[in-house]
Design a protein around this motif. Structure first.
Motif, mmCIF file in Angstrom:
data_model
loop_
_atom_site.group_PDB
_atom_site.id
_atom_site.type_symbol
_atom_site.label_atom_id
_atom_site.label_comp_id
_atom_site.label_asym_id
_atom_site.label_seq_id
_atom_site.Cartn_x
_atom_site.Cartn_y
_atom_site.Cartn_z
ATOM 1 N N LYS A 127 105.659 23.070 9.562
ATOM 2 C CA LYS A 127 104.553 22.111 9.455
ATOM 3 C C LYS A 127 103.227 22.757 9.841
ATOM 4 O O LYS A 127 102.194 22.495 9.225
ATOM 5 N N GLY A 128 103.274 23.600 10.856
ATOM 6 C CA GLY A 128 102.067 24.305 11.281
ATOM 7 C C GLY A 128 101.558 25.254 10.206
ATOM 8 O O GLY A 128 100.347 25.394 10.011
ATOM 9 N N LEU A 129 102.475 25.908 9.508
ATOM 10 C CA LEU A 129 102.068 26.809 8.434
ATOM 11 C C LEU A 129 101.417 26.050 7.285
ATOM 12 O O LEU A 129 100.448 26.534 6.691
ATOM 13 N N ILE A 130 101.924 24.868 6.977
ATOM 14 C CA ILE A 130 101.295 24.047 5.933
ATOM 15 C C ILE A 130 99.877 23.676 6.357
ATOM 16 O O ILE A 130 98.934 23.774 5.568
ATOM 17 N N LEU A 131 99.721 23.287 7.608
ATOM 18 C CA LEU A 131 98.391 22.952 8.120
ATOM 19 C C LEU A 131 97.464 24.166 8.058
ATOM 20 O O LEU A 131 96.299 24.060 7.657
ATOM 21 N N MET A 132 97.995 25.328 8.389
ATOM 22 C CA MET A 132 97.204 26.553 8.325
ATOM 23 C C MET A 132 96.782 26.840 6.881
ATOM 24 O O MET A 132 95.638 27.224 6.620
ATOM 25 N N GLN A 183 95.153 33.235 0.602
ATOM 26 C CA GLN A 183 95.934 33.029 1.822
ATOM 27 C C GLN A 183 96.670 31.694 1.786
ATOM 28 O O GLN A 183 97.824 31.601 2.199
ATOM 29 N N ALA A 184 96.005 30.656 1.298
ATOM 30 C CA ALA A 184 96.627 29.331 1.235
ATOM 31 C C ALA A 184 97.860 29.352 0.348
ATOM 32 O O ALA A 184 98.927 28.864 0.747
ATOM 33 N N THR A 185 97.751 29.932 -0.839
ATOM 34 C CA THR A 185 98.904 29.950 -1.740
ATOM 35 C C THR A 185 99.997 30.865 -1.217
ATOM 36 O O THR A 185 101.179 30.548 -1.342
ATOM 37 N N TYR A 186 99.630 31.970 -0.608
ATOM 38 C CA TYR A 186 100.626 32.893 -0.051
ATOM 39 C C TYR A 186 101.448 32.203 1.030
ATOM 40 O O TYR A 186 102.678 32.295 1.050
ATOM 41 N N GLU A 200 106.538 19.087 0.669
ATOM 42 C CA GLU A 200 105.102 18.970 0.938
ATOM 43 C C GLU A 200 104.373 20.257 0.583
ATOM 44 O O GLU A 200 103.305 20.228 -0.028
ATOM 45 N N ALA A 201 104.972 21.394 0.943
ATOM 46 C CA ALA A 201 104.354 22.681 0.614
ATOM 47 C C ALA A 201 104.249 22.852 -0.897
ATOM 48 O O ALA A 201 103.228 23.321 -1.407
ATOM 49 N N GLY A 202 105.290 22.461 -1.621
ATOM 50 C CA GLY A 202 105.278 22.568 -3.082
ATOM 51 C C GLY A 202 104.214 21.686 -3.713
ATOM 52 O O GLY A 202 103.534 22.098 -4.654
ATOM 53 N N ARG A 203 104.056 20.473 -3.186
ATOM 54 C CA ARG A 203 103.030 19.559 -3.711
ATOM 55 C C ARG A 203 101.629 20.114 -3.465
ATOM 56 O O ARG A 203 100.784 20.084 -4.357
ATOM 57 N N GLU A 204 101.388 20.620 -2.264
ATOM 58 C CA GLU A 204 100.081 21.194 -1.947
ATOM 59 C C GLU A 204 99.814 22.445 -2.787
ATOM 60 O O GLU A 204 98.697 22.646 -3.260
ATOM 61 N N LEU A 205 100.840 23.260 -2.982
ATOM 62 C CA LEU A 205 100.705 24.454 -3.805
ATOM 63 C C LEU A 205 100.366 24.076 -5.245
ATOM 64 O O LEU A 205 99.489 24.688 -5.864
ATOM 65 N N ALA A 206 101.015 23.051 -5.769
ATOM 66 C CA ALA A 206 100.745 22.601 -7.133
ATOM 67 C C ALA A 206 99.310 22.086 -7.262
ATOM 68 O O ALA A 206 98.638 22.355 -8.267
ATOM 69 N N LYS A 207 98.825 21.369 -6.248
ATOM 70 C CA LYS A 207 97.437 20.878 -6.273
ATOM 71 C C LYS A 207 96.443 22.037 -6.328
ATOM 72 O O LYS A 207 95.495 22.022 -7.117
ATOM 73 N N ILE A 208 96.679 23.033 -5.466
ATOM 74 C CA ILE A 208 95.767 24.171 -5.409
ATOM 75 C C ILE A 208 95.787 24.932 -6.731
ATOM 76 O O ILE A 208 94.745 25.262 -7.296
ATOM 77 N N LYS A 209 96.986 25.205 -7.245
ATOM 78 C CA LYS A 209 97.089 25.962 -8.493
ATOM 79 C C LYS A 209 96.493 25.197 -9.663
ATOM 80 O O LYS A 209 95.847 25.785 -10.528
ATOM 81 N N SER A 210 96.683 23.889 -9.683
ATOM 82 C CA SER A 210 96.114 23.081 -10.755
ATOM 83 C C SER A 210 94.592 23.117 -10.699
ATOM 84 O O SER A 210 93.923 23.283 -11.725
ATOM 85 N N LEU A 216 96.382 24.663 4.461
ATOM 86 C CA LEU A 216 95.356 23.691 4.069
ATOM 87 C C LEU A 216 94.004 24.070 4.656
ATOM 88 O O LEU A 216 92.964 23.891 4.014
ATOM 89 N N ASN A 217 94.009 24.616 5.859
ATOM 90 C CA ASN A 217 92.769 25.075 6.476
ATOM 91 C C ASN A 217 92.178 26.240 5.676
ATOM 92 O O ASN A 217 90.979 26.272 5.411
ATOM 93 N N PHE A 218 93.019 27.212 5.295
ATOM 94 C CA PHE A 218 92.532 28.318 4.477
ATOM 95 C C PHE A 218 91.961 27.809 3.159
ATOM 96 O O PHE A 218 90.932 28.299 2.690
ATOM 97 N N ASP A 219 92.621 26.817 2.565
ATOM 98 C CA ASP A 219 92.119 26.250 1.310
ATOM 99 C C ASP A 219 90.747 25.620 1.524
ATOM 100 O O ASP A 219 89.837 25.820 0.728
ATOM 101 N N ASP A 220 90.586 24.870 2.603
ATOM 102 C CA ASP A 220 89.291 24.255 2.899
ATOM 103 C C ASP A 220 88.208 25.300 3.138
ATOM 104 O O ASP A 220 87.035 25.061 2.852
#
Length: 76
Positions: A14-19, A31-34, A52-62, A21-25
């Motif tokens: 969960k912390g890595l997902i938060l990290m 770094q966010a996608t990695y 959750e990680a897959g959904r966030e990754l799909a949002k970023i890639k889209s 999202l922070n890199f994405d912001d």
């Protein structure tokens, strides 16, 4: 994060997902996608975390696919 809290694997994920999202912001999409791809690969025993990680990754890639033609949201 994962090294220091190895016994709390679920919270590490969960912390890595938060990290990520922070890199994405901050605009560091690489770094966010990695990080998100790593979570999807390494936390298979926690389906809600990988989901959750897959959904966030799909949002970023889209989003990035609209800016960069070399990004393929379905598998790049």
């Amino acid at each position: 994060l994962v090294r220091d809290y190895a016994t709390y694997r679920e919270w590490g994920g969960k912390g890595l997902i938060l990290m990520a999202l922070n890199f994405d912001d901050l605009g560091d999409v690489f770094q966010a996608t990695y990080i998100l791809e790593s979570v999807v690969t390494n936390f298979e025993q926690y389906p809600e975390i990988t989901g959750e990680a897959g959904r966030e990754l799909a949002k970023i890639k889209s989003r990035e696919a609209t800016r960069n033609a070399s990004v393929k949201p379905e598998g790049n």
